[in-house]
Design a protein around this motif. Structure first.
Motif: not given
Length: 225
Positions: A65-77
């Motif tokens: 959630a923090a990654l997406r909030e900071r604009g990091v769109d790296t795929p996550v498994l």
């Protein structure tokens, strides 16, 4: 070489993931807790992140959630010992791209990573083509060798998934979750039934077969060669 960040607190599991990724030509870095994983994922450019659900320092759900909030769109498994449907939905809603439950087969994990990497490299499409097979994603029609195929909605989604990942071995678990949208029940034969129906429409007698069974692994759509 694609770079993968493995966020996993168990060192043995992290080494197993990294070793399997290396077999597939992927380079892996390791972060042993959630906060360090978040810092590294934000500070460096990775092609994909494997993320344990339960981590010290910061929970996996909070990390993605923090990654997406900071604009990091790296795929996550996301990888978790929690296998119920609600947990999977929660992980995907938080921003995860796929969800794999423990214990898992290393080749299953690597297959999911490769699919996510391929998806990231692709561009939005309105038409898919493999050999003489064509799928119109706007009009929802399919043709093979110029002849229309009468596909039911689930068959269309199944064929789209196979075509988007043509040449890639797709496990039954991957197909079930992508097409039906919930966790795979190993006791069901629904995938085999739908593949058989799709084959009858897609690969009639006299036509080179496009759908291949990969014994012990799953299915693959690829031109004969």
């Amino acid at each position: 070489m694609p770079r993968i960040l493995v966020i996993e607190d168990d060192e043995v599991t992290a080494r197993e993931i990294a070793a399997e990724l290396a077999v597939h030509g992927l380079d892996a870095d390791w972060a042993a807790d959630g906060r360090e994983g978040l810092r590294r994922a934000c500070a460096q450019r990775y092609d994909l992140v494997t993320l344990d659900r339960m981590l010290p320092g910061m929970d996996g759900i909070d990390v993605v959630a923090a990654l997406r909030e900071r604009g990091v769109d790296t795929p996550v498994l996301m990888i978790s010992a929690l296998s119920d449907v609600d947990e999977r939905v929660r992980g995907l809603r938080a921003g995860g791209d796929d969800y794999l439950t423990k214990p898992f087969a290393p080749d299953e994990m690597a297959a999911r990573v490769e699919v996510l990497l391929r998806r990231r490299q692709g561009q939005p499409e309105t038409r898919l083509r493999v050999a003489d097979l064509e799928l119109d994603l706007v009009r929802h029609v399919a043709h093979r060798a110029g002849q229309p195929l009468a596909l039911l909605p689930t068959e269309f989604r199944l064929l789209e998934y196979l075509m988007r990942n043509s040449g890639q071995v797709l496990t039954r678990s991957m197909i079930f979750e992508a097409v039906w949208g919930f966790h795979f029940d190993p006791g069901t034969n629904v995938i085999d039934v739908h593949i058989a129906r799709l084959r009858r429409k897609l690969d009639p007698p006299g036509m080179p077969p496009l759908i291949r069974t990969v014994r012990g692994s799953g299915y693959m759509l690829a031109p004969a060669g």
